[in-house]
Design an enzyme around this catalytic site. Structure first.
Site, PDB file in Angstrom:
ATOM      1  N   ASP A 164     -12.313   9.874  11.766  1.00 50.49           N
ATOM      2  CA  ASP A 164     -12.369   9.928  10.798  1.00 50.49           C
ATOM      3  C   ASP A 164     -12.813   7.926  10.475  1.00 50.49           C
ATOM      4  O   ASP A 164     -12.129   7.501   9.296  1.00 50.49           O
ATOM      5  CB  ASP A 164     -10.993  10.131  10.068  1.00 50.49           C
ATOM      6  CG  ASP A 164     -10.446   9.752   8.474  1.00 50.49           C
ATOM      7  OD1 ASP A 164     -12.059  10.408   7.716  1.00 50.49           O
ATOM      8  OD2 ASP A 164      -9.547  10.214   7.823  1.00 50.49           O
ATOM      9  N   GLY A 180       1.330  -1.204  -0.085  1.00 49.26           N
ATOM     10  CA  GLY A 180      -0.346   0.300   0.044  1.00 49.26           C
ATOM     11  C   GLY A 180       0.256   1.278   0.026  1.00 49.26           C
ATOM     12  O   GLY A 180       2.288   0.981   0.381  1.00 49.26           O
ATOM     13  N   ARG A 181       0.209   2.089  -0.577  1.00 50.20           N
ATOM     14  CA  ARG A 181       0.846   3.468  -0.299  1.00 50.20           C
ATOM     15  C   ARG A 181       0.015   4.527  -0.005  1.00 50.20           C
ATOM     16  O   ARG A 181      -1.001   5.152  -0.780  1.00 50.20           O
ATOM     17  CB  ARG A 181       2.024   4.039  -1.862  1.00 50.20           C
ATOM     18  CG  ARG A 181       2.500   5.075  -1.724  1.00 50.20           C
ATOM     19  CD  ARG A 181       3.155   5.298  -3.184  1.00 50.20           C
ATOM     20  NE  ARG A 181       4.083   3.812  -3.288  1.00 50.20           N
ATOM     21  CZ  ARG A 181       5.613   4.298  -3.243  1.00 50.20           C
ATOM     22  NH1 ARG A 181       6.019   5.795  -3.390  1.00 50.20           N
ATOM     23  NH2 ARG A 181       6.170   3.001  -3.292  1.00 50.20           N
ATOM     24  N   GLY A 182       0.578   5.865   0.145  1.00 54.37           N
ATOM     25  CA  GLY A 182      -0.689   6.765   1.123  1.00 54.37           C
ATOM     26  C   GLY A 182       0.047   8.201   0.957  1.00 54.37           C
ATOM     27  O   GLY A 182       1.605   8.345   0.041  1.00 54.37           O
ATOM     28  N   ARG A 183      -0.189   9.506   1.392  1.00 51.16           N
ATOM     29  CA  ARG A 183       0.385  10.547   0.855  1.00 51.16           C
ATOM     30  C   ARG A 183       1.735  10.643   2.116  1.00 51.16           C
ATOM     31  O   ARG A 183       2.509  11.690   1.205  1.00 51.16           O
ATOM     32  CB  ARG A 183      -0.490  11.345   1.801  1.00 51.16           C
ATOM     33  CG  ARG A 183      -1.093  13.085   1.081  1.00 51.16           C
ATOM     34  CD  ARG A 183      -1.496  13.685   1.238  1.00 51.16           C
ATOM     35  NE  ARG A 183      -2.894  13.407   2.319  1.00 51.16           N
ATOM     36  CZ  ARG A 183      -1.716  14.584   3.483  1.00 51.16           C
ATOM     37  NH1 ARG A 183      -2.261  16.027   3.403  1.00 51.16           N
ATOM     38  NH2 ARG A 183      -3.189  14.554   5.215  1.00 51.16           N
ATOM     39  N   PHE A 184       2.088   9.706   2.975  1.00 51.11           N
ATOM     40  CA  PHE A 184       3.392  10.550   3.895  1.00 51.11           C
ATOM     41  C   PHE A 184       4.222   8.870   4.078  1.00 51.11           C
ATOM     42  O   PHE A 184       4.840   9.202   4.620  1.00 51.11           O
ATOM     43  CB  PHE A 184       2.700  10.397   5.154  1.00 51.11           C
ATOM     44  CG  PHE A 184       2.150  12.213   5.243  1.00 51.11           C
ATOM     45  CD1 PHE A 184       2.334  13.054   4.549  1.00 51.11           C
ATOM     46  CD2 PHE A 184       1.360  11.991   5.930  1.00 51.11           C
ATOM     47  CE1 PHE A 184       1.816  14.068   4.928  1.00 51.11           C
ATOM     48  CE2 PHE A 184      -0.237  13.209   6.145  1.00 51.11           C
ATOM     49  CZ  PHE A 184       0.573  14.056   5.125  1.00 51.11           C
ATOM     50  N   GLY A 185       3.235   8.178   3.075  1.00 48.45           N
ATOM     51  CA  GLY A 185       4.216   7.193   3.477  1.00 48.45           C
ATOM     52  C   GLY A 185       3.735   5.555   2.695  1.00 48.45           C
ATOM     53  O   GLY A 185       3.067   5.511   1.682  1.00 48.45           O
ATOM     54  N   THR A 186       4.722   4.687   2.707  1.00 46.55           N
ATOM     55  CA  THR A 186       4.095   3.190   2.087  1.00 46.55           C
ATOM     56  C   THR A 186       4.236   1.711   3.474  1.00 46.55           C
ATOM     57  O   THR A 186       4.899   2.373   4.292  1.00 46.55           O
ATOM     58  CB  THR A 186       5.876   2.982   1.162  1.00 46.55           C
ATOM     59  OG1 THR A 186       5.909   4.034   0.424  1.00 46.55           O
ATOM     60  CG2 THR A 186       5.624   2.074  -0.037  1.00 46.55           C
ATOM     61  N   VAL A 187       3.496   0.858   2.806  1.00 47.61           N
ATOM     62  CA  VAL A 187       3.231   0.017   3.425  1.00 47.61           C
ATOM     63  C   VAL A 187       4.059  -1.362   2.780  1.00 47.61           C
ATOM     64  O   VAL A 187       3.342  -1.508   2.178  1.00 47.61           O
ATOM     65  CB  VAL A 187       1.281   0.185   4.140  1.00 47.61           C
ATOM     66  CG1 VAL A 187       1.203  -1.317   5.230  1.00 47.61           C
ATOM     67  CG2 VAL A 187       0.783   0.909   4.413  1.00 47.61           C
TER      68      VAL A 187
END
Length: 277
Positions: free
Chosen positions: A135, A16-23
């Site tokens: 959220d 996974g990948r988001g706004r601030f980092g990677t999983v």
């Protein structure tokens, strides 16, 4: 990648990948059990909003406080190096609730009650410990390989001491409570509103308040004109609609708490049916 992390875990593929980092998926070097490691780039956050920087350190603190709970993503280890913060979390590689709703369109009441029961167990645990998630939405409702619900992404969470109110517009347009949009101070019942929106979407496949833009959605949420269109709610039980009215209640003083949701007849009757087979 932190040397200490690499000593304790074998880091595998990106999941996974988001706004601030990677999983990444990872495995414990000691036990071989699989986990997820969320690697957050501190450099990206330091260039942005100070609130984002605050969230970077608030989330691990909150997850540590909430640990352990069967329906909350558990933080198992925390590592930090010059550029990244690495959180080793429960691995949830089954489709999340957003993916399930998209594929099924609407979820049968028995399954929806099971999801809501687990979600509200997690929310009630948070509220008892003075934490508001802020959220709750289908994308943050995850499932492990045993199909057990795990509430995730506490990046917007806040400590909420009893009797003290929170402020700040936080959340996602369809799911945010009207008192948040109105700019008023609010309490942890914003999570119950968001969970009510999730339940409405599970049962119907559509959001209760919608518009073509964020502004229109916010206006619809503030009006809070709750309806049950016959074309999508014709087979939904009166008990489910009653619970939705109590969760999606604009008057916060009359809105159910997480504990009250768990005691509602729609939840308890399905739990009894499941228990007796």
């Amino acid at each position: 990648m932190s040397e200490a992390l690499k000593q304790d875990y074998v880091v595998c593929e990106e999941i996974g990948r988001g706004r601030f980092g990677t999983v990444f998926r990872c495995a414990s070097a000691e036990s071989g059990d699989f986990y997820a490691v969320k690697s957050i780039d501190k450099r990206v956050i330091s260039q942005g909003d100070s609130l984002d920087a605050q969230c970077l350190f608030t989330e691990p603190k909150i997850l540590t406080l909430l640990y352990p709970h069967p329906n909350i993503i558990n933080l198992h280890s925390l590592y930090e190096d010059d550029t990244h913060l690495h959180m080793v979390l429960d691995l949830c590689n089954s489709p999340d609730l957003h993916q399930r709703v998209v594929s099924l369109r609407a979820i049968p009441e028995r399954e929806a009650a099971s999801v809501m029961s687990q979600l509200m167990q997690a929310v009630a645990h948070c509220h008892r410990l003075g934490v508001a998630h802020r959220d709750i939405k289908p994308d943050n409702i995850l499932f492990d390989n045993q199909n057990r619900l795990k509430l995730g992404d506490f990046g917007s969470a806040e400590f909420s001491k009893e009797g003290e109110l929170m402020s700040g517009i936080v959340g996602t347009p369809y799911y945010v409570a009207p008192e948040v949009i109105a700019g008023r101070d609010y309490d942890e019942k914003v999570d119950v509103w968001s969970a009510g929106v999730v339940l409405y979407i599970m049962l119907s496949g559509i959001p209760p308040f919608y518009g073509d833009s964020a502004t229109e959605i916010f206006e619809a949420v503030i009006r809070a004109n709750l309806r049950f269109p016959t074309r999508v709610f014709h087979s939904v039980s009166p008990s489910a609609k009653d619970l939705l009215r109590r969760m999606l209640c604009k008057d916060v003083s009359r809105r159910f708490s997480a504990e009250q949701v768990l005691r509602h007849q729609w939840i308890t009757s399905f739990e009894e049916a499941i228990a007796t087979g």
